[in-house]
Design a protein around this motif. Structure first.
Motif, short mmCIF file in Angstrom:
data_model
loop_
_atom_site.label_atom_id
_atom_site.label_comp_id
_atom_site.label_asym_id
_atom_site.label_seq_id
_atom_site.Cartn_x
_atom_site.Cartn_y
_atom_site.Cartn_z
N ALA A 95 0.84 -1.21 0.00
CA ALA A 95 0.00 0.00 0.00
C ALA A 95 0.87 1.25 0.00
O ALA A 95 1.92 1.29 0.64
CB ALA A 95 -0.92 0.00 1.22
N ARG A 96 0.41 2.27 -0.72
CA ARG A 96 1.12 3.55 -0.78
C ARG A 96 0.08 4.66 -0.58
O ARG A 96 -0.95 4.69 -1.24
CB ARG A 96 1.81 3.73 -2.14
N ALA A 97 0.39 5.57 0.34
CA ALA A 97 -0.52 6.68 0.65
C ALA A 97 0.16 8.00 0.34
O ALA A 97 1.36 8.18 0.61
CB ALA A 97 -0.92 6.63 2.12
N VAL A 98 -0.59 8.94 -0.23
CA VAL A 98 -0.02 10.20 -0.65
C VAL A 98 0.59 10.95 0.54
O VAL A 98 0.06 10.93 1.65
CB VAL A 98 -1.09 11.08 -1.34
N GLY A 99 1.76 11.55 0.29
CA GLY A 99 2.44 12.35 1.30
C GLY A 99 2.47 13.80 0.90
O GLY A 99 1.87 14.21 -0.10
N ASN A 100 3.17 14.61 1.67
CA ASN A 100 3.17 16.05 1.44
C ASN A 100 3.77 16.44 0.10
O ASN A 100 3.41 17.48 -0.46
CB ASN A 100 3.91 16.76 2.57
N ALA A 101 4.66 15.62 -0.45
CA ALA A 101 5.25 15.95 -1.75
C ALA A 101 4.21 15.94 -2.85
O ALA A 101 4.38 16.60 -3.89
CB ALA A 101 6.38 14.96 -2.09
N GLY A 102 3.11 15.22 -2.64
CA GLY A 102 2.06 15.15 -3.65
C GLY A 102 0.87 16.04 -3.35
O GLY A 102 -0.15 15.94 -4.04
N LEU A 103 0.99 16.89 -2.34
CA LEU A 103 -0.12 17.75 -1.95
C LEU A 103 0.26 19.22 -2.09
O LEU A 103 1.40 19.60 -1.80
CB LEU A 103 -0.53 17.48 -0.49
N PRO A 104 -0.67 20.07 -2.53
CA PRO A 104 -0.37 21.50 -2.70
C PRO A 104 -0.33 22.22 -1.35
O PRO A 104 -0.79 21.71 -0.33
CB PRO A 104 -1.54 22.01 -3.55
N ASP A 105 0.23 23.42 -1.36
CA ASP A 105 0.27 24.24 -0.16
C ASP A 105 -1.15 24.46 0.38
O ASP A 105 -2.09 24.64 -0.37
CB ASP A 105 0.89 25.61 -0.46
N GLY A 106 -1.24 24.43 1.68
CA GLY A 106 -2.53 24.62 2.32
C GLY A 106 -3.27 23.33 2.59
O GLY A 106 -4.24 23.32 3.34
N TYR A 107 -2.82 22.23 1.98
CA TYR A 107 -3.48 20.94 2.16
C TYR A 107 -2.51 19.86 2.63
O TYR A 107 -2.87 18.70 2.69
CB TYR A 107 -4.14 20.49 0.85
N ARG A 108 -1.30 20.26 2.95
CA ARG A 108 -0.31 19.27 3.38
C ARG A 108 -0.55 18.85 4.83
O ARG A 108 -1.15 19.58 5.60
CB ARG A 108 1.10 19.85 3.20
N LEU A 109 -0.05 17.68 5.16
CA LEU A 109 -0.24 17.13 6.49
C LEU A 109 0.67 17.86 7.48
O LEU A 109 1.86 18.06 7.21
CB LEU A 109 0.09 15.63 6.50
N ASP A 110 0.11 18.25 8.62
CA ASP A 110 0.94 18.89 9.63
C ASP A 110 1.67 17.81 10.44
O ASP A 110 1.52 16.62 10.19
CB ASP A 110 0.10 19.79 10.55
N ARG A 111 2.47 18.23 11.39
CA ARG A 111 3.27 17.27 12.15
C ARG A 111 2.41 16.26 12.89
O ARG A 111 2.75 15.08 12.98
CB ARG A 111 4.16 18.03 13.15
N MET A 112 1.30 16.73 13.42
CA MET A 112 0.40 15.81 14.13
C MET A 112 -0.18 14.76 13.19
O MET A 112 -0.26 13.58 13.55
CB MET A 112 -0.73 16.60 14.79
N ALA A 113 -0.55 15.17 11.98
CA ALA A 113 -1.10 14.22 11.02
C ALA A 113 -0.05 13.20 10.59
O ALA A 113 -0.33 12.01 10.43
CB ALA A 113 -1.65 14.96 9.81
#
Length: 371
Positions: A95-113
């Motif tokens: 399984a592969r789940a999208v990370g911050n490199a694949g998400l635009p600004d404003g929608y990236r995962l924060d440290r808690m996520a």
């Protein structure tokens, strides 16, 4: 299960104000346990995870599963939150789940996520060989229930999917051909998305009429309703999401629409709990009355701290086009009104997990007024 709601008395025209409010409220309160919509959402996630757990071991080697939070429905714009699962030889799962490199600004995962992803069992991007910029997870179909639960929690708790109905999935083989099978709960399959709905409806209804059982009017009505709704949703009749009360569930943005077949008298009820936990005030009743008067069909009313929208369709001499109109009106109406009324009166939308009822001061003036 579905939260029950007051129905118009037999013979009352659509859009008319309820003639016996006490009677209608008593219908709603007959089953108080069914009014817990949060329990319904939890049940939907459990059904999704269970269906996914059953589906994964049955897939052939080379199959691929793509689970995506629909950005057009969830309001995430260009951000696409998705998880891909590849089936290997001897039941291997990757399984592969999208990370911050694949998400635009404003929608990236924060440290808690990101911490939540690791706590769930995902490896950080790049740790598992071949994962690249994605979170990685390897396992086998023997652990399908655990993996399905993990994927469901990722989509719900980290990516923010409020309900499985906001998910779109695609399952195909090594050649890219779709693999049909049982639906994954209320999630929507991309399989067969290019069909001609109008032509399919005509063909499906002809078949439904031809196979109608004259000895069972109720069964015939149920089958016709399923045929109409499944054709409108570009799905097969057996792929419809039907809950434990027998109601067909249809997602409409941040709202949920239910289609219920009643047998005495024969009636198809298309309804939606537009807002729950709303504070009944004279101003709210006036607003609902004003909106109902403007509606071409259907009505809005408040009962048991819930704002309901309802459009009844007669079951006797059932006309498929009437049901199509009711579903089309209700899906558009519920999705628009829940946002509009929530902004004005508070309460909670069906998929508004963060919604909080508006608190008013005890001394606030509550006389009705037309807006």
């Amino acid at each position: 299960m579905t939260a029950d709601h007051p129905s118009a008395p037999p013979g009352e025209p659509p859009g008319a104000a309820p003639a016996h409010p006490d009677h209608l409220e008593s219908i709603l309160l007959d089953e108080p346990s069914t009014a817990d919509l949060r329990a319904k959402v939890t049940q939907a996630w459990q059904e999704f995870a269970r269906a996914l757990a059953e589906r994964l071991p049955a897939l052939p080697a080379g199959a691929h599963v793509e689970l995506t939070l629909d950005p057009t429905a969830s309001g995430t714009g260009d951000a696409v939150y998705s998880i891909g699962v590849d089936v290997g030889e001897e039941g291997a799962l990757s399984a592969r789940a999208v990370g911050n490199a694949g998400l635009p600004d404003g929608y990236r995962l924060d440290r808690m996520a990101v911490a939540d992803m690791i706590a769930l069992g995902w490896s950080p991007p790049g740790v598992i060989e071949g994962s690249g910029e994605y979170f990685g997870l390897d396992g086998t179909t023997a652990a399908a229930p655990r993996i399905a639960a993990l994927l469901s929690r990722t989509l719900r708790d980290v990516y923010g999917a409020p309900h499985p109905a906001f998910l779109v999935y695609l399952i195909h083989d090594a050649e890219g051909e779709p693999l049909p099978g049982e639906p994954l709960g209320t999630a929507r399959s991309e399989f067969g998305a290019g069909r001609d709905v109008a032509a399919d409806l005509d063909e499906a209804l002809v078949e439904a009429v031809a196979t109608q059982s004259e000895q069972s009017d109720v069964l015939a009505l149920e089958e016709r309703v399923r045929t109409v709704v499944s054709t409108m949703l570009r799905s097969d009749s057996d792929r419809l999401q039907v809950d434990s009360d027998g109601d067909i569930n249809i997602r409409a943005g941040s709202a949920m629409v239910f289609v219920r077949v009643r047998d005495n008298p024969p009636l198809v009820d298309v309804f939606s709990p537009v807002l729950t936990e709303v504070q009944p005030t004279e101003r709210l009743y006036v607003k609902l009355s004003e909106l109902t008067n403007r509606m071409p069909i259907g009505r809005l009313y408040c009962a048991d701290d819930t704002v309901w929208a309802s459009i009844p369709v007669f079951g006797r001499n059932f006309q498929p086009t009437h049901l199509m109109l009711a579903v089309q009106v209700m899906t558009g109406l519920a999705d628009e009104l829940d946002d509009r009324l929530h902004g004005e009166f508070g309460g909670k939308r069906f998929f508004g997990e963060g919604d909080k009822p508006v608190r008013r001061d005890e001394g606030e003036h509550r006389t009705g007024m037309y807006l």
